[in-house]
Motif scaffolding. Structure first.
Motif, PDB file in Angstrom:
ATOM      1  N   PHE A  82       1.258   7.759  10.439  1.00  0.00           N
ATOM      2  CA  PHE A  82       1.558   7.075   9.186  1.00  0.00           C
ATOM      3  C   PHE A  82       2.522   7.911   8.357  1.00  0.00           C
ATOM      4  O   PHE A  82       2.716   9.092   8.626  1.00  0.00           O
ATOM      5  CB  PHE A  82       0.267   6.861   8.378  1.00  0.00           C
ATOM      6  CG  PHE A  82      -0.600   5.758   8.916  1.00  0.00           C
ATOM      7  CD1 PHE A  82      -0.491   4.468   8.413  1.00  0.00           C
ATOM      8  CD2 PHE A  82      -1.508   6.000   9.938  1.00  0.00           C
ATOM      9  CE1 PHE A  82      -1.271   3.439   8.921  1.00  0.00           C
ATOM     10  CE2 PHE A  82      -2.299   4.975  10.458  1.00  0.00           C
ATOM     11  CZ  PHE A  82      -2.175   3.700   9.940  1.00  0.00           C
ATOM     12  N   ASP A 132      -4.045   9.361  11.126  1.00  0.00           N
ATOM     13  CA  ASP A 132      -5.414   8.981  10.759  1.00  0.00           C
ATOM     14  C   ASP A 132      -6.389   9.520  11.815  1.00  0.00           C
ATOM     15  O   ASP A 132      -5.990  10.256  12.719  1.00  0.00           O
ATOM     16  CB  ASP A 132      -5.532   7.466  10.547  1.00  0.00           C
ATOM     17  CG  ASP A 132      -5.453   6.678  11.840  1.00  0.00           C
ATOM     18  OD1 ASP A 132      -5.357   7.290  12.935  1.00  0.00           O
ATOM     19  OD2 ASP A 132      -5.500   5.440  11.776  1.00  0.00           O
ATOM     20  N   ARG A 133      -7.654   9.154  11.700  1.00  0.00           N
ATOM     21  CA  ARG A 133      -8.664   9.728  12.583  1.00  0.00           C
ATOM     22  C   ARG A 133      -8.471   9.346  14.040  1.00  0.00           C
ATOM     23  O   ARG A 133      -9.017   9.980  14.932  1.00  0.00           O
ATOM     24  CB  ARG A 133     -10.075   9.343  12.113  1.00  0.00           C
ATOM     25  CG  ARG A 133     -10.345   7.858  12.189  1.00  0.00           C
ATOM     26  CD  ARG A 133     -11.620   7.484  11.451  1.00  0.00           C
ATOM     27  NE  ARG A 133     -12.821   7.934  12.134  1.00  0.00           N
ATOM     28  CZ  ARG A 133     -14.040   7.894  11.602  1.00  0.00           C
ATOM     29  NH1 ARG A 133     -14.205   7.455  10.372  1.00  0.00           N
ATOM     30  NH2 ARG A 133     -15.080   8.297  12.273  1.00  0.00           N
ATOM     31  N   HIS A 134      -7.703   8.268  14.273  1.00  0.00           N
ATOM     32  CA  HIS A 134      -7.427   7.859  15.645  1.00  0.00           C
ATOM     33  C   HIS A 134      -6.059   8.358  16.127  1.00  0.00           C
ATOM     34  O   HIS A 134      -5.501   7.815  17.076  1.00  0.00           O
ATOM     35  CB  HIS A 134      -7.494   6.330  15.764  1.00  0.00           C
ATOM     36  CG  HIS A 134      -8.826   5.765  15.347  1.00  0.00           C
ATOM     37  ND1 HIS A 134      -9.999   6.068  15.990  1.00  0.00           N
ATOM     38  CD2 HIS A 134      -9.165   4.926  14.325  1.00  0.00           C
ATOM     39  CE1 HIS A 134     -11.009   5.435  15.404  1.00  0.00           C
ATOM     40  NE2 HIS A 134     -10.532   4.745  14.381  1.00  0.00           N
ATOM     41  N   LEU A 166       1.684  11.819   8.397  1.00  0.00           N
ATOM     42  CA  LEU A 166       0.278  12.152   8.610  1.00  0.00           C
ATOM     43  C   LEU A 166      -0.289  11.312   9.744  1.00  0.00           C
ATOM     44  O   LEU A 166       0.349  10.363  10.200  1.00  0.00           O
ATOM     45  CB  LEU A 166      -0.525  11.936   7.326  1.00  0.00           C
ATOM     46  CG  LEU A 166      -0.510  10.536   6.717  1.00  0.00           C
ATOM     47  CD1 LEU A 166      -1.884  10.190   6.170  1.00  0.00           C
ATOM     48  CD2 LEU A 166       0.521  10.470   5.587  1.00  0.00           C
ATOM     49  N   TYR A 209       3.402   8.457   4.002  1.00  0.00           N
ATOM     50  CA  TYR A 209       3.139   8.075   2.615  1.00  0.00           C
ATOM     51  C   TYR A 209       4.467   7.517   2.124  1.00  0.00           C
ATOM     52  O   TYR A 209       5.455   8.254   2.040  1.00  0.00           O
ATOM     53  CB  TYR A 209       2.708   9.293   1.801  1.00  0.00           C
ATOM     54  CG  TYR A 209       2.037   8.982   0.480  1.00  0.00           C
ATOM     55  CD1 TYR A 209       2.678   8.204  -0.492  1.00  0.00           C
ATOM     56  CD2 TYR A 209       0.774   9.470   0.179  1.00  0.00           C
ATOM     57  CE1 TYR A 209       2.061   7.914  -1.704  1.00  0.00           C
ATOM     58  CE2 TYR A 209       0.144   9.198  -1.042  1.00  0.00           C
ATOM     59  CZ  TYR A 209       0.802   8.425  -1.978  1.00  0.00           C
ATOM     60  OH  TYR A 209       0.207   8.147  -3.186  1.00  0.00           O
ATOM     61  N   MET A 217       8.714  -2.154   5.006  1.00  0.00           N
ATOM     62  CA  MET A 217       7.472  -2.910   4.870  1.00  0.00           C
ATOM     63  C   MET A 217       7.719  -4.307   4.302  1.00  0.00           C
ATOM     64  O   MET A 217       7.130  -5.288   4.760  1.00  0.00           O
ATOM     65  CB  MET A 217       6.492  -2.131   3.987  1.00  0.00           C
ATOM     66  CG  MET A 217       5.119  -2.758   3.973  1.00  0.00           C
ATOM     67  SD  MET A 217       3.920  -1.735   3.105  1.00  0.00           S
ATOM     68  CE  MET A 217       3.190  -0.842   4.472  1.00  0.00           C
ATOM     69  N   ARG A 240      -3.216   7.916  14.875  1.00  0.00           N
ATOM     70  CA  ARG A 240      -2.090   7.014  14.676  1.00  0.00           C
ATOM     71  C   ARG A 240      -1.208   7.588  13.575  1.00  0.00           C
ATOM     72  O   ARG A 240      -1.718   8.109  12.578  1.00  0.00           O
ATOM     73  CB  ARG A 240      -2.584   5.617  14.290  1.00  0.00           C
ATOM     74  CG  ARG A 240      -3.064   4.808  15.509  1.00  0.00           C
ATOM     75  CD  ARG A 240      -3.637   3.475  15.090  1.00  0.00           C
ATOM     76  NE  ARG A 240      -4.776   3.671  14.192  1.00  0.00           N
ATOM     77  CZ  ARG A 240      -5.915   2.972  14.257  1.00  0.00           C
ATOM     78  NH1 ARG A 240      -6.066   2.015  15.151  1.00  0.00           N
ATOM     79  NH2 ARG A 240      -6.895   3.211  13.406  1.00  0.00           N
ATOM     80  N   PRO A 283       0.824  -1.225   0.000  1.00  0.00           N
ATOM     81  CA  PRO A 283       0.000   0.000   0.000  1.00  0.00           C
ATOM     82  C   PRO A 283       0.852   1.266   0.000  1.00  0.00           C
ATOM     83  O   PRO A 283       2.060   1.215   0.236  1.00  0.00           O
ATOM     84  CB  PRO A 283      -0.790  -0.125   1.302  1.00  0.00           C
ATOM     85  CG  PRO A 283       0.056  -0.975   2.183  1.00  0.00           C
ATOM     86  CD  PRO A 283       0.779  -1.932   1.281  1.00  0.00           C
ATOM     87  N   THR A 284       0.195   2.405  -0.253  1.00  0.00           N
ATOM     88  CA  THR A 284       0.921   3.685  -0.248  1.00  0.00           C
ATOM     89  C   THR A 284       1.187   4.164   1.180  1.00  0.00           C
ATOM     90  O   THR A 284       2.230   4.752   1.437  1.00  0.00           O
ATOM     91  CB  THR A 284       0.131   4.791  -0.978  1.00  0.00           C
ATOM     92  OG1 THR A 284      -1.107   5.002  -0.308  1.00  0.00           O
ATOM     93  CG2 THR A 284      -0.134   4.412  -2.430  1.00  0.00           C
ATOM     94  N   LEU A 285       0.243   3.930   2.077  1.00  0.00           N
ATOM     95  CA  LEU A 285       0.424   4.416   3.449  1.00  0.00           C
ATOM     96  C   LEU A 285       1.046   3.338   4.324  1.00  0.00           C
ATOM     97  O   LEU A 285       0.675   2.167   4.243  1.00  0.00           O
ATOM     98  CB  LEU A 285      -0.920   4.860   4.045  1.00  0.00           C
ATOM     99  CG  LEU A 285      -1.588   6.054   3.369  1.00  0.00           C
ATOM    100  CD1 LEU A 285      -2.720   6.592   4.248  1.00  0.00           C
ATOM    101  CD2 LEU A 285      -0.611   7.173   3.043  1.00  0.00           C
ATOM    102  N   SER A 340       2.538   2.361   8.323  1.00  0.00           N
ATOM    103  CA  SER A 340       2.545   2.705   9.737  1.00  0.00           C
ATOM    104  C   SER A 340       3.912   3.274  10.128  1.00  0.00           C
ATOM    105  O   SER A 340       4.957   2.743   9.746  1.00  0.00           O
ATOM    106  CB  SER A 340       2.254   1.450  10.560  1.00  0.00           C
ATOM    107  OG  SER A 340       2.577   1.696  11.907  1.00  0.00           O
ATOM    108  N   LEU A 388       6.601  12.374   3.880  1.00  0.00           N
ATOM    109  CA  LEU A 388       5.305  12.977   4.201  1.00  0.00           C
ATOM    110  C   LEU A 388       4.689  12.199   5.358  1.00  0.00           C
ATOM    111  O   LEU A 388       4.429  11.002   5.242  1.00  0.00           O
ATOM    112  CB  LEU A 388       4.409  12.921   2.971  1.00  0.00           C
ATOM    113  CG  LEU A 388       3.056  13.621   3.098  1.00  0.00           C
ATOM    114  CD1 LEU A 388       3.234  15.124   3.272  1.00  0.00           C
ATOM    115  CD2 LEU A 388       2.198  13.338   1.860  1.00  0.00           C
TER     116      LEU A 388
END
Lengths: 446, 446
Positions: free
Chosen positions: B104, B98-100, B96, B106, B113, B102, B72-74, B76, B94
């Motif tokens: 990440f 998430d809504r919780h 960022l 890009y 990974m 956490r 994936p692009t994102l 952890s 980059l």
């Protein structure tokens, strides 16, 4: 491809956290692997399925006149401020800032960006009608991602956008894509119900969702029993490598079946008698919208026509390709594993060498592998040298349409066992006859 | 495909902000469109080039034994904390939440990974050697994105990762990918210099960059003049649709040429005499790394081998596919526009109807279009009805290898003019002869 080098980590046990069957089977068949909640790596076997499904969907998009381009994953927040959705989209939209503190979003959909793109290039009426599409990773920050790729956060979507001179033309484009969707899904072995749907955050007046029936579906559906008859009629055809090509007539019949989500269904006004209705659960695999001038007006995409300046009438048309992999599995499996339709199988043939090292077996398996690849048939050759039982179980789990089983008794006579995964029928035939039957299409027998 | 519906917005004027020739030509040929600084939409003509280049690179990756998956692009942030790069990677990464809340990133690259992925699946020594690759959008938050897709922020990269049992095996894999790169680039019409390079944020002991020569390149290079002779020898072959396939011998000769970046070159220790060296500027199109156990050790990827537990020896191998489109244009253009190699041209043929509406012209053009598509040759048919001069200029700008020009004089006799874009040679031949010559390969004459 040889199994030994293919990186397909199959698992015997049902993973604990996987509730729905497609999620279980995708994990057991080594198709994907979770990286974070709702974010997955597609392992080689899963990626092949995803790519085949994407290719088929794109082929039908182009057949319907859509032209492919590719928009980026990250979108400037300014676009979303122009449309007014930056504030209204809610916490499912992933927001971020770059090193210069400029606001971006990871695109959950592309109405704004495509409208702005046309604004840069289009000014004359000759530019309409126009249907553009792309396939790109999207992100929706689901509060509770679940069911594997069925409801994940980073997902692959095909989204098309139509631009028309007036509402008539726009509705014709909507209907054309409606039919294109029915046709596309049938080629994947799916016969979705088209359900009148609320327009949600995309907006507009008219919208349909496409649902395939599955016990584990998240939506409750009510539909005319006639659907089952239509389905029985069209699916009664021999499976082919291009998948079932529906006649225009069959598409019309499917298009005409009454269906609604539980909450949209109104027994009082429904034209179908109560006794003629079925209830079931469904998985949404596509969603189409007509929203008129909502975005063209908000974002100032105006065009000079013969009758003066107008705002194009727009629609958008989405298919979640990563979810579609799971949906195909939901609709095509048995207690032993997946049963891929020929049209999107990651490989057409699974070749089993039951006794690796036995010279007749190695010869026959090697020559089958060569003949099939030469004929342009994709093959997964199990050369791992594991015992027969493990090979059989793995190959049923992976669900390739054809199995070619090479064992010592038959190999001595230059024969193989040919098995059609969907119904389990087997025949013992010469190697060349096996290749011929595989090239001919579906079914081991006849 | 018909030009009228293709959405290829060509431009006559050189865009003001575009400095390098590939950037100018990509904008003028309607290949891409800027969405934000360093973030682009690939318009249909550009996307076709990108897809063809991707397909060719992937074909060579598989030929070299790499197996494709898709991460994936994102990613952890935890992965990057494990390797220690979360803090050291700098502002190009980059970040960022998430809504919780956490953390990440890009993904700018995938060493962490893929190492964690293998850690989940691999435990026995039989799993080595293994080469996995994917093609995915990456993000590097460049302080000053410039030169179009040459130095952008969201870009498409092919990255492969090798895992080996010991250093010998790892270096063999490095060499195999080194040769694969030279071979891949030659098929694209590119003959890069392989330059010993610093390892930068990826780390490790050994690294090479692949540079194609271009006046607008960002790197200064010093190289053995012998390179020009090697280049002259290998490029002297007739162009084909699969592109130039280098012999192993030619690959060895290219591999053996001395080259270094300005800052890595040391006149005192260089074995090539000063007078045998050239200076030039280059564009980096690929970068390969051997970094031993850096990531496997940091992230605890350990494997049980015959001689006990070991950490796999790893390498990684990147090609910027979006940049490669620009690089192919830098190396293949003239004052009138792009000159696509047959191997990656968005369409093989540009078909011009000089007098749309004239019945002989429409007949001959229509039949050429049908014959070519039937023969599996991709065609861009200019059916816009614009005047001849505009069609000629646009078609030279788009740079398709073949032009088939249908005008009233020749059409009456069932003939067309066949032009080979690279050298401008033309012949007038019957329609069927034109198809035959196009199928045969390069060059209008002979």
């Amino acid at each position: 491809m040889r199994f030994s080098g293919a990186f397909i980590p199959t698992k015997r046990d049902v993973p604990r956290d996987a509730v729905v069957i497609s999620h279980q089977l995708m994990l057991r068949a080594g198709m994907m692997s979770q990286e974070s909640a709702g974010i997955y790596t597609w392992l080689p076997f899963g990626l092949r399925a995803l790519q085949r499904i994407e290719a088929l969907i794109c082929q039908e998009q182009e057949r319907a006149g859509a032209v492919r381009l590719l928009m980026p994953t990250l979108q400037s927040a300014e676009l979303w401020q122009e449309s007014g959705r930056f504030d209204t989209y809610g916490p499912e939209m992933l927001r971020l800032q770059d090193r210069h503190q400029r606001d971006f979003v990871y695109g959950p959909t592309n109405e704004e960006m495509i409208t702005a793109l046309l604004r840069r290039y289009v000014s004359g009426a000759g530019a309409m009608p126009r249907m553009l599409y792309h396939v790109q990773w999207k992100f929706r920050d689901e509060a509770r991602p679940r069911f594997g790729v069925m409801r994940c956060r980073e997902f692959l979507m095909k989204d098309a956008y139509s631009f028309a001179q007036d509402e008539d033309e726009a509705l014709q484009m909507y209907e054309a894509m409606f039919r294109c969707y029915i046709r596309s899904f049938a080629r994947l072995g799916l016969y979705p119900l088209a359900v009148r749907a609320p327009t949600g955050p995309i907006g507009g007046d008219l919208s349909h969702e496409f649902h395939i029936l599955a016990q584990t579906g998240e939506s409750g559906l009510v539909y005319d029993k006639a659907y089952d008859k239509v389905y029985a009629n069209v699916s009664d055809q021999r499976e082919s490598r291009q998948g079932l090509i529906l006649s225009d007539d069959a598409i019309e019949r499917i298009r005409g079946v009454y269906a609604a989500t539980d909450d949209m269904h109104d027994g009082g006004t429904c034209a179908v008698a109560e006794g003629d209705l079925n209830k079931a659960r469904g998985i949404e695999v596509g969603h189409i919208f007509f929203f008129g001038t909502k975005y063209s007006r908000a974002m100032g995409l105006s065009v000079q026509g013969a009758g003066g300046t107008f705002y194009p009438q727009m629609g958008s048309y989405g298919i979640g390709l990563s979810r579609l992999v799971a949906a195909v599995i939901e609709a095509n499996h048995d207690e032993n594993g997946i049963i891929w339709p020929l049209s999107v199988a990651p490989f057409q043939v699974g070749l089993l060498n039951v006794r690796l090292g036995d010279s007749s077996c190695d010869d026959v398996a090697g020559s089958m592998y060569g003949m099939l690849e030469k004929a342009g048939i994709s093959v997964l050759y199990d050369d791992r040298g594991l015992r027969a039982g493990v090979q059989f179980a793995d190959m049923d789990l992976l669900g390739l349409p054809w199995q070619v089983i090479v064992g010592p008794k038959t190999a001595e006579k230059g024969q193989v066992e040919l098995k059609w995964r969907r119904d389990g029928t087997r025949v013992t035939v010469g190697s060349e006859e096996a290749v011929k039957r595989i090239l001919a299409g579906a079914g081991a027998v006849g």
